[in-house]
Design a protein around this motif. Sequence first.
Motif, PDB file in Angstrom:
ATOM      1  N   ASP A 117      -9.421   5.302  13.464  1.00 31.05           N
ATOM      2  CA  ASP A 117      -9.216   6.679  13.010  1.00 31.05           C
ATOM      3  C   ASP A 117      -8.421   6.778  11.712  1.00 31.05           C
ATOM      4  O   ASP A 117      -8.281   7.876  11.159  1.00 31.05           O
ATOM      5  N   LEU A 118      -7.887   5.668  11.248  1.00 22.62           N
ATOM      6  CA  LEU A 118      -7.069   5.694  10.034  1.00 22.62           C
ATOM      7  C   LEU A 118      -7.939   5.697   8.786  1.00 22.62           C
ATOM      8  O   LEU A 118      -9.035   5.128   8.774  1.00 22.62           O
ATOM      9  N   LEU A 119      -7.440   6.323   7.738  1.00 21.88           N
ATOM     10  CA  LEU A 119      -8.196   6.400   6.492  1.00 21.88           C
ATOM     11  C   LEU A 119      -8.190   5.057   5.772  1.00 21.88           C
ATOM     12  O   LEU A 119      -7.275   4.244   5.961  1.00 21.88           O
ATOM     13  N   PRO A 120      -9.201   4.810   4.941  1.00 18.25           N
ATOM     14  CA  PRO A 120      -9.248   3.559   4.176  1.00 18.25           C
ATOM     15  C   PRO A 120      -7.965   3.349   3.384  1.00 18.25           C
ATOM     16  O   PRO A 120      -7.433   4.281   2.787  1.00 18.25           O
ATOM     17  N   GLY A 121      -7.476   2.124   3.416  1.00 17.81           N
ATOM     18  CA  GLY A 121      -6.264   1.780   2.698  1.00 17.81           C
ATOM     19  C   GLY A 121      -5.017   1.726   3.568  1.00 17.81           C
ATOM     20  O   GLY A 121      -4.016   1.126   3.184  1.00 17.81           O
ATOM     21  N   VAL A 142      -2.493  14.012  12.520  1.00 16.54           N
ATOM     22  CA  VAL A 142      -2.819  12.596  12.659  1.00 16.54           C
ATOM     23  C   VAL A 142      -2.024  12.023  13.840  1.00 16.54           C
ATOM     24  O   VAL A 142      -0.818  11.805  13.738  1.00 16.54           O
ATOM     25  N   PRO A 143      -2.682  11.795  14.980  1.00 15.60           N
ATOM     26  CA  PRO A 143      -1.972  11.248  16.140  1.00 15.60           C
ATOM     27  C   PRO A 143      -1.222   9.961  15.834  1.00 15.60           C
ATOM     28  O   PRO A 143      -0.138   9.727  16.384  1.00 15.60           O
ATOM     29  N   ASP A 191       4.886   5.296   6.683  1.00 12.38           N
ATOM     30  CA  ASP A 191       4.749   5.410   5.232  1.00 12.38           C
ATOM     31  C   ASP A 191       3.309   5.133   4.792  1.00 12.38           C
ATOM     32  O   ASP A 191       2.754   5.817   3.922  1.00 12.38           O
ATOM     33  N   ARG A 192       2.683   4.152   5.412  1.00 14.87           N
ATOM     34  CA  ARG A 192       1.292   3.831   5.083  1.00 14.87           C
ATOM     35  C   ARG A 192       0.350   4.978   5.453  1.00 14.87           C
ATOM     36  O   ARG A 192      -0.574   5.324   4.703  1.00 14.87           O
ATOM     37  N   ILE A 193       0.575   5.568   6.608  1.00 15.82           N
ATOM     38  CA  ILE A 193      -0.284   6.670   7.050  1.00 15.82           C
ATOM     39  C   ILE A 193      -0.151   7.870   6.118  1.00 15.82           C
ATOM     40  O   ILE A 193      -1.145   8.485   5.719  1.00 15.82           O
TER      41      ILE A 193
END
Length: 606
Positions: free
Chosen positions: A389-393, A529-530, A556-558
């Motif tokens: 479910d996380l965005l690219p990167g 964003v869970p 921080d990455r999310i």
Amino acid sequence: MRLDLFQTAGRFMGAISLVFATGFANAEPKHGISMYGEPALPHDFVSLPYVNANAPKGGKIVLGEGGSFDSLNPHIAKSRVPWMLRFYAYESLMARSWDEPFTLYGLLAESVETSEERDWVQFTLRPEARFADGSPVTVEDVIWSYETLGTAGVGHPRYLGAWSKVEKAEAIDERTVRFTFKEPDRELALIMGMRPILKKAQWDGKEFNQGGFDIIPITTAPYQVGDFEPGKYVSLVRNPDYWGKDLPVNKGRANLDEIRMEFYLDGSVMFEAFKAGILTSFRETNAAKWEENYDFPAITSGKFVKSEIAHQRPTGITGFVMNTRRDQFKDWRVREALITLFNFEAINDTVSGGTLPRITSYFDNSPLGMKDGPAEGKVAELLEPYADDLLPGTIEGYTLPVSDGSLANRKNVRTALGLFKEAGWEIKDGKMQNAAGEPFQFEIVINAGDKSNERIGNLYVEALQPLGIDATLSRVDSAELKERTQIYDFDMAYYRRGLSLSPGNEQYNYWGSEGVEAPGSRNWMGMDVPAAEAMIDAMLNAPSQDDFVAAVRALDRILTSGRYVIPFSYSNIARIAHDSRLKYPEHVPIYGDWIMYQPDVWWMEE
């Protein structure tokens, strides 16, 4: 005065490692409390490490503030209040040390006690603690203050979240109060030590949530409200009979006799007031102006001086935030395209002479910031359950697009057009539009008095026009801006969110899903964003220093890969021009020029 940030950061991380290793506070009264382990200062410490314990008392500082004010009660939501009142005119049970990530030492309370699980905390008041009218501070005052501030529609919303987690508040004896939590909460034990304490008797028969100037709260602080003119100026005057002036936590603080705040609706007028000597200290946030505009007589004669004060705080996030509640910003590829079209290198050169670095992540400039490249170790382990479910990167690594510095920005324009096309937008008949023929358009709202952001916004809007993007920059007054952002009635807006070395429960307010619909949150981007909330949970329940740092770096990455904000520049120094008689200690706390720094630990030498 500059710090070796890398060396200091290393010492900081080493010290916090030792703190984590010592475990939680035992259930016995202590002089201080830390988020993890034991406070750095012993029970018999003389003063905080970043003060001049022998600083002389006396003198006056005059500061410029933007905007206006219509109340002197900073604990309600209805009013505009001078920000400094909340911190300088009120005291809490405990006081922060700004040389530690999150540690409190006794102020109104002489001791603090908590369980190993931190499902309760209790404070014992100092018998000598007094309000400015000479009356003693009681447990009844404490409980009333917490209940009042924590009541919806009465106290400021900033207090509601923490109070909702308290099961009960009770008097253990005439000087001891205990707060029992609905569930264990490591941070809540500290938060309960940081609420302002008010005098209950002053409010008998009066409505607390009314603004205005009829009632000026009686407090225990070293400064009391003196002379003022609504909307124009307010003066805080040091109380010579202040009860706590000899406490170790107060040595070397509150040195100036008067703190005067002058209010201006125009920043350029404020700067002219400083040049004329009406103001005696001025924080410059524009690096180019710092180099170019400080050659006036007061500086060249040595009457005023320029000081640069370093810090190790996270950058936080500053820039134009995209409201994903709006359809045009829901697709991350569109947000990435708009970030790519923001020609930071050229804009930075125009606005600041290219002297400032760009914010690369929300916790940049600190030991809590994400590392370059793919996620590794505990960070990767935390993110892995949410990988689909996380965005690219997010996991593989994300970096902001960089231009060649030219105004044309051709490479980035080509990249952005490709992203728009993938998201269903193309230029037709000179206009960016979707398959239904709807134009891509949005409004950027900024404060009408913010000349710097007006300049940045205009440069950005001009760069978007050749691509057929209909962007407009709207300058609105502070009241309208506040109203619109509170209910998320905007497309894009100037956004600034400071972050600390001790992030905690407030992160839910910043990035939590509740703020998608509930008005008044800091979640202006509308992110839901869970994985982000899971990282906040992991951070708050981390069993060790390594786990805590890993959770923050994962968060921080999310946030960064979410592409919610077009990041601006930041500075790891504060630039303060001031009367040469105003001095500050050689040792600068890790937070640098922060909330309780100037004028709190400054003094005047005649």
